[in-house]
Design an enzyme around this catalytic site. Structure first.
Site, PDB file in Angstrom:
ATOM      1  N   ARG A   3       0.866  -1.186   0.000  1.00  0.00           N
ATOM      2  CA  ARG A   3       0.000   0.000   0.000  1.00  0.00           C
ATOM      3  C   ARG A   3       0.898   1.230   0.000  1.00  0.00           C
ATOM      4  NH1 ARG A   3      -5.040   2.221   3.470  1.00  0.00           N
ATOM      5  NH2 ARG A   3      -6.023   0.702   2.119  1.00  0.00           N
TER       6      ARG A   3
ATOM      7  N   HIS B  57      -7.498   0.799  -6.261  1.00  0.00           N
ATOM      8  CA  HIS B  57      -7.741   0.077  -5.003  1.00  0.00           C
ATOM      9  C   HIS B  57      -8.529  -1.196  -5.356  1.00  0.00           C
ATOM     10  CE1 HIS B  57      -7.873  -0.664  -0.861  1.00  0.00           C
ATOM     11  NE2 HIS B  57      -8.679   0.282  -0.431  1.00  0.00           N
TER      12      HIS B  57
ATOM     13  N   GLN C 105     -10.523  -3.401  -2.798  1.00  0.00           N
ATOM     14  CA  GLN C 105     -11.737  -2.727  -2.317  1.00  0.00           C
ATOM     15  C   GLN C 105     -12.906  -2.962  -3.289  1.00  0.00           C
ATOM     16  OE1 GLN C 105     -12.196  -0.620   0.590  1.00  0.00           O
ATOM     17  NE2 GLN C 105     -14.303  -0.991  -0.034  1.00  0.00           N
TER      18      GLN C 105
ATOM     19  N   ASP D  86     -16.733   8.298  -1.027  1.00  0.00           N
ATOM     20  CA  ASP D  86     -15.421   8.115  -0.402  1.00  0.00           C
ATOM     21  C   ASP D  86     -14.999   9.483   0.124  1.00  0.00           C
ATOM     22  OD1 ASP D  86     -12.851   7.274   0.301  1.00  0.00           O
ATOM     23  OD2 ASP D  86     -12.115   7.092  -1.761  1.00  0.00           O
TER      24      ASP D  86
ATOM     25  N   CYS E 164     -16.233   2.971   1.290  1.00  0.00           N
ATOM     26  CA  CYS E 164     -15.079   2.085   1.512  1.00  0.00           C
ATOM     27  C   CYS E 164     -14.515   2.242   2.916  1.00  0.00           C
ATOM     28  CB  CYS E 164     -14.000   2.364   0.471  1.00  0.00           C
ATOM     29  SG  CYS E 164     -13.499   4.096   0.437  1.00  0.00           S
TER      30      CYS E 164
ATOM     31  N   ARG F  62     -14.067  -7.116   2.997  1.00  0.00           N
ATOM     32  CA  ARG F  62     -12.653  -6.941   2.624  1.00  0.00           C
ATOM     33  C   ARG F  62     -11.868  -8.202   2.983  1.00  0.00           C
ATOM     34  NH1 ARG F  62     -10.283  -2.222   2.286  1.00  0.00           N
ATOM     35  NH2 ARG F  62      -8.819  -3.447   1.047  1.00  0.00           N
TER      36      ARG F  62
HETATM   37  N1   CP Z   1     -11.082   0.872   2.810  1.00  0.00           N
HETATM   38  C1   CP Z   1      -9.787   0.794   3.173  1.00  0.00           C
HETATM   39  O1   CP Z   1      -8.882   0.505   2.380  1.00  0.00           O
HETATM   40  O2   CP Z   1      -9.577   1.015   4.499  1.00  0.00           O
HETATM   41  P1   CP Z   1      -8.159   1.190   5.188  1.00  0.00           P
HETATM   42  O3   CP Z   1      -7.552   2.446   4.654  1.00  0.00           O
HETATM   43  O4   CP Z   1      -8.465   1.260   6.664  1.00  0.00           O
HETATM   44  O5   CP Z   1      -7.308  -0.007   4.845  1.00  0.00           O
HETATM   45  N1  NVA Z   2      -9.492   7.368  -1.581  1.00  0.00           N
HETATM   46  C1  NVA Z   2      -9.077   7.013  -0.244  1.00  0.00           C
HETATM   47  C2  NVA Z   2      -9.404   5.579   0.022  1.00  0.00           C
HETATM   48  C3  NVA Z   2      -9.084   5.098   1.408  1.00  0.00           C
HETATM   49  C4  NVA Z   2      -9.396   3.661   1.583  1.00  0.00           C
HETATM   50  C5  NVA Z   2      -7.599   7.294  -0.085  1.00  0.00           C
HETATM   51  O1  NVA Z   2      -6.822   6.997  -0.997  1.00  0.00           O
HETATM   52  O2  NVA Z   2      -7.218   7.807   0.962  1.00  0.00           O
END
Ligand code: CP
Ligand code: NVA
Length: 314
Positions: free
Chosen positions: A107, A134, A137, A229, A270, A298
């Site tokens: 990530r 993502h 997700q 989101d 999400c 998830r």
């Molecule tokens: N939705 C999601 O990816 O959550 P986190 O950022 O907590 O992993």
């Molecule tokens: N769009 C958000 C998603 C978090 C799960 C981000 O990238 O922070």
């Protein structure tokens, strides 16, 4: 042998509709096994490097628990723990991790990083969020839609908010592949990029999905699900004021939920959510919200991805 054995998941653009279908079916199986209390050791003897440049609650916990509870050994490595394109080149780190781990979760910021890890490690690499995509997700989101509506083909998912972010982009891809109509309601400044729109357009044509991008909130009419989101994604904190002024008309509140004209419309997010910005507390905590099922999903979908790519005979 599993259809996806040995594969990475970097973006859903790389997966065919049949492969996505396979993952969703496997996710349902994994979820039903978990609900029955069945315990397996399918990751015994395997190791997972979990690389995090950005924070995470759901993604980290899903990978770590899904892998560990079946006998695998997950190792959490943040930016302050390892060399990731710092003193050592990313290619060299990838080579070394590939010698020690069965798979890698990444990530972080750049899509290029997750792609380089896959290229040089020689083991399956999973994209747990980059600035562009993502994918894990989007799989959980489609599983949640299926749980509520059965077949997702022909249903309409409407995303309201920052139309150019990683979550909106991944949803656009998966909807185009599975025949789900996808409406993005966003101010023109935050439209999904043309490059992605060009890529998904033939996919949508093939599956029968209608993709609509509009600044008009009235386009929620008829939607089966409203999704939003955060307005400010991780790494974009400097854009806070600009985003709030662009997106304040695009909050998902009960009035917008009612504008779908359907009592069965569900709300998706999400998470993490900033209640009072992109969604009001009454909606996300209310009866139409499925955000908590989505969060649970998830774990089931991530376990399915790891099983499909790491275990020869599931
Ligand atoms: N939705 C999601 O990816 O959550 P986190 O950022 O907590 O992993
Ligand atoms: N769009 C958000 C998603 C978090 C799960 C981000 O990238 O922070």
């Amino acid at each position: 042998m599993s259809l996806l054995f040995g594969r990475s998941l970097l973006t859903l653009l790389d997966y065919s509709p049949e492969e996505i279908r396979y993952l969703l079916n496997l996710s349902m199986k994994v979820k039903s096994e978990a609900k029955k209390g069945k315990v397996f050791r399918r990751f015994e003897g395997k190791t997972l490097a979990m690389l995090f440049e950005k924070r995470s609650t759901r993604t980290r916990c899903a990978f770590e628990t899904a892998f560990g509870e079946e006998g695998g050994h997950p190792v959490f490595l943040s930016n302050s723990d390892i060399q990731l394109g710092g003193k050592e080149s990313l290619e060299d780190t990838a080579r070394v991790l590939g010698r020690m781990f069965s798979a890698i979760q990444f990530r972080g910021f750049k899509q290029e990083t997750v792609e380089t890890l896959a290229k040089y490690s020689g083991v399956p690499v999973y994209n747990g969020l980059t600035d562009l995509f993502h994918p894990t997700q989007a799989l959980a989101d489609m599983l949640t839609l299926e749980e509520n509506f059965g077949e997702v083909k022909g249903r309409t998912l409407c995303y309201v908010g920052d139309g150019r972010n990683n979550v909106a982009r991944s949803l656009m891809i998966i909807c185009a592949k599975l025949g789900t109509n996808f409406t993005v309601i966003t101010p023109g400044e935050l439209n999904p990029d043309d490059e992605l729109r060009k890529k998904v357009s033939p996919l949508a044509e093939k599956s029968g999905s209608v993709i609509t991008i509009t600044p008009d909130v009235g386009a929620v009419k008829g939607a089966d699900a409203l999704y939003t989101d955060v307005w400010i994604s991780m790494g974009e904190e400097a854009k806070r004021e600009e985003r709030i002024s662009l997106l304040s008309k695009y909050q998902v509140n009960q009035k917008l939920m009612d504008m779908t004209g359907k009592s069965g419309t569900i709300f998706l997010h999400c998470l993490p959510a900033v209640k009072g910005e992109e969604v009001t507390a009454d909606v996300i905590d209310g009866a139409q919200s499925r955000a908590w099922d989505q969060a649970e999903n998830r774990k089931h979908t991530i376990k399915a991805i790891m099983l499909a790519t790491l275990v020869k005979k599931i």
